[in-house]
Design a protein around this motif. Structure first.
Motif, PDB file in Angstrom:
ATOM      1  N   ASN A   1       0.602  -6.992  33.178  1.00 28.69           N
ATOM      2  CA  ASN A   1      -0.227  -7.461  32.064  1.00 28.69           C
ATOM      3  C   ASN A   1      -0.339  -6.413  30.972  1.00 28.69           C
ATOM      4  O   ASN A   1      -0.248  -6.719  29.775  1.00 28.69           O
ATOM      5  N   LEU A   2      -0.554  -5.175  31.352  1.00 35.22           N
ATOM      6  CA  LEU A   2      -0.674  -4.104  30.364  1.00 35.22           C
ATOM      7  C   LEU A   2       0.633  -3.909  29.601  1.00 35.22           C
ATOM      8  O   LEU A   2       0.623  -3.638  28.388  1.00 35.22           O
ATOM      9  N   THR A   3       1.750  -4.061  30.286  1.00 34.78           N
ATOM     10  CA  THR A   3       3.054  -3.948  29.628  1.00 34.78           C
ATOM     11  C   THR A   3       3.191  -5.006  28.533  1.00 34.78           C
ATOM     12  O   THR A   3       3.656  -4.718  27.418  1.00 34.78           O
ATOM     13  N   TYR A   4       2.751  -6.244  28.848  1.00 36.17           N
ATOM     14  CA  TYR A   4       2.872  -7.316  27.865  1.00 36.17           C
ATOM     15  C   TYR A   4       1.814  -7.217  26.768  1.00 36.17           C
ATOM     16  O   TYR A   4       2.054  -7.659  25.640  1.00 36.17           O
ATOM     17  N   MET A   5       0.653  -6.644  27.063  1.00 40.54           N
ATOM     18  CA  MET A   5      -0.325  -6.397  26.002  1.00 40.54           C
ATOM     19  C   MET A   5       0.245  -5.401  24.989  1.00 40.54           C
ATOM     20  O   MET A   5       0.096  -5.577  23.764  1.00 40.54           O
ATOM     21  N   ARG A   6       0.885  -4.375  25.500  1.00 41.68           N
ATOM     22  CA  ARG A   6       1.528  -3.387  24.638  1.00 41.68           C
ATOM     23  C   ARG A   6       2.625  -4.050  23.803  1.00 41.68           C
ATOM     24  O   ARG A   6       2.752  -3.814  22.595  1.00 41.68           O
ATOM     25  N   LYS A   7       3.407  -4.911  24.456  1.00 45.99           N
ATOM     26  CA  LYS A   7       4.493  -5.599  23.763  1.00 45.99           C
ATOM     27  C   LYS A   7       3.952  -6.590  22.734  1.00 45.99           C
ATOM     28  O   LYS A   7       4.558  -6.795  21.677  1.00 45.99           O
ATOM     29  N   LEU A   8       2.799  -7.199  23.034  1.00 52.40           N
ATOM     30  CA  LEU A   8       2.176  -8.123  22.082  1.00 52.40           C
ATOM     31  C   LEU A   8       1.870  -7.403  20.774  1.00 52.40           C
ATOM     32  O   LEU A   8       2.145  -7.921  19.682  1.00 52.40           O
ATOM     33  N   TYR A   9       1.304  -6.210  20.877  1.00 56.82           N
ATOM     34  CA  TYR A   9       0.983  -5.443  19.671  1.00 56.82           C
ATOM     35  C   TYR A   9       2.244  -5.037  18.912  1.00 56.82           C
ATOM     36  O   TYR A   9       2.287  -5.122  17.679  1.00 56.82           O
ATOM     37  N   LEU A  10       3.265  -4.608  19.631  1.00 55.01           N
ATOM     38  CA  LEU A  10       4.499  -4.176  18.976  1.00 55.01           C
ATOM     39  C   LEU A  10       5.228  -5.348  18.315  1.00 55.01           C
ATOM     40  O   LEU A  10       5.869  -5.178  17.281  1.00 55.01           O
ATOM     41  N   THR A  11       5.124  -6.540  18.901  1.00 59.58           N
ATOM     42  CA  THR A  11       5.804  -7.721  18.356  1.00 59.58           C
ATOM     43  C   THR A  11       5.024  -8.312  17.191  1.00 59.58           C
ATOM     44  O   THR A  11       5.612  -8.804  16.223  1.00 59.58           O
ATOM     45  N   PHE A  12       3.692  -8.298  17.286  1.00 53.20           N
ATOM     46  CA  PHE A  12       2.826  -8.818  16.219  1.00 53.20           C
ATOM     47  C   PHE A  12       1.914  -7.680  15.757  1.00 53.20           C
ATOM     48  O   PHE A  12       0.726  -7.648  16.089  1.00 53.20           O
ATOM     49  N   PRO A  13       2.455  -6.710  15.003  1.00 49.16           N
ATOM     50  CA  PRO A  13       1.671  -5.524  14.628  1.00 49.16           C
ATOM     51  C   PRO A  13       0.477  -5.830  13.730  1.00 49.16           C
ATOM     52  O   PRO A  13      -0.430  -5.011  13.616  1.00 49.16           O
ATOM     53  N   LYS A  14       0.455  -7.010  13.108  1.00 51.05           N
ATOM     54  CA  LYS A  14      -0.705  -7.429  12.318  1.00 51.05           C
ATOM     55  C   LYS A  14      -1.424  -8.530  13.084  1.00 51.05           C
ATOM     56  O   LYS A  14      -0.844  -9.578  13.351  1.00 51.05           O
ATOM     57  N   CYS A  15      -2.678  -8.291  13.411  1.00 51.20           N
ATOM     58  CA  CYS A  15      -3.428  -9.223  14.255  1.00 51.20           C
ATOM     59  C   CYS A  15      -3.511 -10.616  13.634  1.00 51.20           C
ATOM     60  O   CYS A  15      -3.501 -11.627  14.335  1.00 51.20           O
ATOM     61  N   GLU A  16      -3.548 -10.687  12.308  1.00 54.80           N
ATOM     62  CA  GLU A  16      -3.689 -11.983  11.642  1.00 54.80           C
ATOM     63  C   GLU A  16      -2.445 -12.860  11.773  1.00 54.80           C
ATOM     64  O   GLU A  16      -2.488 -14.062  11.481  1.00 54.80           O
ATOM     65  N   THR A  17      -1.322 -12.264  12.204  1.00 54.98           N
ATOM     66  CA  THR A  17      -0.112 -13.074  12.398  1.00 54.98           C
ATOM     67  C   THR A  17      -0.115 -13.798  13.743  1.00 54.98           C
ATOM     68  O   THR A  17       0.724 -14.659  13.985  1.00 54.98           O
ATOM     69  N   LEU A  18      -1.058 -13.455  14.612  1.00 50.05           N
ATOM     70  CA  LEU A  18      -1.203 -14.190  15.870  1.00 50.05           C
ATOM     71  C   LEU A  18      -1.771 -15.578  15.591  1.00 50.05           C
ATOM     72  O   LEU A  18      -2.642 -15.738  14.739  1.00 50.05           O
ATOM     73  N   SER A  19      -1.289 -16.576  16.308  1.00 47.76           N
ATOM     74  CA  SER A  19      -1.865 -17.911  16.211  1.00 47.76           C
ATOM     75  C   SER A  19      -2.801 -18.123  17.389  1.00 47.76           C
ATOM     76  O   SER A  19      -2.401 -18.000  18.546  1.00 47.76           O
ATOM     77  N   HIS A  20      -4.049 -18.454  17.081  1.00 48.32           N
ATOM     78  CA  HIS A  20      -5.008 -18.688  18.152  1.00 48.32           C
ATOM     79  C   HIS A  20      -4.931 -20.114  18.673  1.00 48.32           C
ATOM     80  O   HIS A  20      -5.756 -20.527  19.506  1.00 48.32           O
ATOM     81  N   LYS A  21      -3.939 -20.867  18.186  1.00 50.81           N
ATOM     82  CA  LYS A  21      -3.657 -22.181  18.774  1.00 50.81           C
ATOM     83  C   LYS A  21      -2.937 -22.017  20.117  1.00 50.81           C
ATOM     84  O   LYS A  21      -2.852 -22.960  20.895  1.00 50.81           O
ATOM     85  N   LEU A  22      -2.407 -20.812  20.339  1.00 51.42           N
ATOM     86  CA  LEU A  22      -1.721 -20.505  21.592  1.00 51.42           C
ATOM     87  C   LEU A  22      -2.602 -19.616  22.456  1.00 51.42           C
ATOM     88  O   LEU A  22      -3.406 -18.842  21.945  1.00 51.42           O
ATOM     89  N   THR A  23      -2.421 -19.726  23.754  1.00 50.12           N
ATOM     90  CA  THR A  23      -3.193 -18.910  24.692  1.00 50.12           C
ATOM     91  C   THR A  23      -2.412 -17.648  25.056  1.00 50.12           C
ATOM     92  O   THR A  23      -1.224 -17.520  24.735  1.00 50.12           O
ATOM     93  N   TRP A  24      -3.095 -16.744  25.766  1.00 51.92           N
ATOM     94  CA  TRP A  24      -2.420 -15.544  26.254  1.00 51.92           C
ATOM     95  C   TRP A  24      -1.269 -15.924  27.183  1.00 51.92           C
ATOM     96  O   TRP A  24      -0.222 -15.280  27.176  1.00 51.92           O
ATOM     97  N   SER A  25      -1.429 -17.002  27.937  1.00 53.10           N
ATOM     98  CA  SER A  25      -0.348 -17.449  28.826  1.00 53.10           C
ATOM     99  C   SER A  25       0.886 -17.863  28.024  1.00 53.10           C
ATOM    100  O   SER A  25       2.023 -17.641  28.463  1.00 53.10           O
ATOM    101  N   HIS A  26       0.682 -18.481  26.852  1.00 55.42           N
ATOM    102  CA  HIS A  26       1.812 -18.792  25.966  1.00 55.42           C
ATOM    103  C   HIS A  26       2.529 -17.509  25.537  1.00 55.42           C
ATOM    104  O   HIS A  26       3.753 -17.404  25.622  1.00 55.42           O
ATOM    105  N   TYR A  27       1.739 -16.548  25.075  1.00 56.07           N
ATOM    106  CA  TYR A  27       2.332 -15.298  24.582  1.00 56.07           C
ATOM    107  C   TYR A  27       3.034 -14.536  25.703  1.00 56.07           C
ATOM    108  O   TYR A  27       4.067 -13.891  25.474  1.00 56.07           O
ATOM    109  N   PHE A  28       2.484 -14.619  26.906  1.00 57.70           N
ATOM    110  CA  PHE A  28       3.101 -13.942  28.051  1.00 57.70           C
ATOM    111  C   PHE A  28       4.526 -14.454  28.254  1.00 57.70           C
ATOM    112  O   PHE A  28       5.453 -13.677  28.524  1.00 57.70           O
ATOM    113  N   GLU A  29       4.735 -15.776  28.103  1.00 56.89           N
ATOM    114  CA  GLU A  29       6.077 -16.364  28.232  1.00 56.89           C
ATOM    115  C   GLU A  29       6.944 -16.033  27.022  1.00 56.89           C
ATOM    116  O   GLU A  29       8.129 -15.729  27.158  1.00 56.89           O
TER     117      GLU A  29
END
Length: 345
Positions: free
Chosen positions: A91-119
């Motif tokens: 989980n921590l590995t993917y949290m780190r990757k989430l930040y590196l892939t979407f370096p601006k928090c506002e580019t995240l879509s909250h229509k998707l869940t963490w489980s979506h982003y994990f995949e």
């Protein structure tokens, strides 16, 4: 209590009371949905910030790559002690990757869940990740549906059926459906039917398997399809003809006819579908419907034969292949890389 209820309805019409019940029920349904959305937003933001803190800590300490693994192992142990489940090294590995892939928090879509982003973060290619990101939002995929589409290499199959500009459009916007050509996949992957690749089966068995797995088949077909019927009867010239599957496409506003062929598609199959389309055009379609679309779906096709069979046909008629097993992603990626390398994009 019973007398009290009777007295109430002697004064207040029953319909008004039912309206009261409905309004309160809707209020709480909306409140629960908003609460779930708020929880998802906060959890997703917390996952993103956790990744940000890890990356900033690494950069501040000028961490060497070999230290990263040890950092995550120690973090996992200590955070699990403090907070409980949810802080595995994975989980921590993917949290780190989430930040590196979407370096601006506002580019995240909250229509998707963490489980979506994990995949999504399992995708090795940036364009592929962006495609599934946009499609998950556009088509409101569940996590299960997202996993199935990634596993079936939908991005690669669509990309290889378009041009270089189309590949970029897929990555940046998802799969837009504007014309009948946009609904075509090649090949269609029907692994969910459970039919073995080498079994000698009849066309009726494939049709029955698709109907029994209609939810998965609709997912494979794509957004906008509504199932109308199976073995749709068309009385023509004193005879009865049947098309295997009929759908209505809610975006294109047209009927879509699918005929299944167990083996190789022949020129006769094309002519037969053209007959069906002419019947629908004249007998079934309403004035506000667009012209029907036909897809002959077979295990094989000869490109030259199909070129001659389709020449001169004015109806929207396509021939496409299906396969009963998932394609090898590596082979599709190699084909896509070869196509893109021909001209810089």
């Amino acid at each position: 209590m019973r007398d009290w209820v009777i007295d109430i309805f002697a004064v207040v019409p029953h319909s008004d009371y039912e309206n009261l019940i409905g309004r309160i029920d809707n209020l709480w349904s909306l409140a629960k949905r908003r609460a779930a959305e708020a929880v998802n937003t906060e959890l997703l933001n917390a996952n993103w910030r956790t990744g940000q803190y890890i990356v900033e800590f690494e950069q501040h300490g000028k961490f060497r790559a070999e230290y990263g693994k040890q950092l995550l192992i120690r973090l996992s142990r200590d955070l699990t002690t403090l907070r409980g489940k949810g802080f595995s090294r994975s989980n921590l590995t993917y949290m780190r990757k989430l930040y590196l892939t979407f370096p601006k928090c506002e580019t995240l879509s909250h229509k998707l869940t963490w489980s979506h982003y994990f995949e999504l973060l399992k995708c090795g290619d940036e364009m592929e990740l962006q495609f599934y990101f946009h499609e998950s939002i556009n088509q409101k995929w569940t996590v299960r549906e997202l996993k199935r589409q990634i596993k079936s290499s939908l991005f690669h199959r669509l990309a290889l059926s378009t041009d270089k500009d189309g590949v970029l459009a897929l990555a940046h916007h998802g799969h837009a459906i504007l014309t009948p050509d946009d609904i075509l996949h090649d090949p269609y992957v029907l692994e969910f039917t459970g039919l073995p690749q080498r079994k000698c089966y009849k066309e009726g068995e494939l049709e029955k398997a698709l109907k029994e797995n209609m939810e998965n088949f609709l997912l494979e077909l794509g957004r906008g399809f509504a199932f109308i019927g199976r073995q749709y009867v068309m009385p023509i010239g004193g005879r009865q003809f049947k098309v295997d599957l009929v759908f209505y496409h809610c975006i294109l506003k047209c009927y879509v006819l699918i005929d299944l062929k167990r083996s190789e598609i022949t020129h006769g199959d094309v002519g037969q579908m053209n007959l069906y389309l002419n019947y629908f055009k004249n007998e079934i379609c309403m004035p506000d419907d667009n012209l029907p679309v036909g897809i002959v779906l077979g295990a094989k096709r000869d490109e030259v034969l199909m070129e001659y069979a389709l020449e001169g046909i004015t109806n929207k008629l396509f021939v496409a292949r299906y396969q009963l097993y998932l394609p090898k992603k590596e082979e599709l990626q190699a084909q896509l890389d070869k196509m893109l390398s021909q001209t810089d994009i």
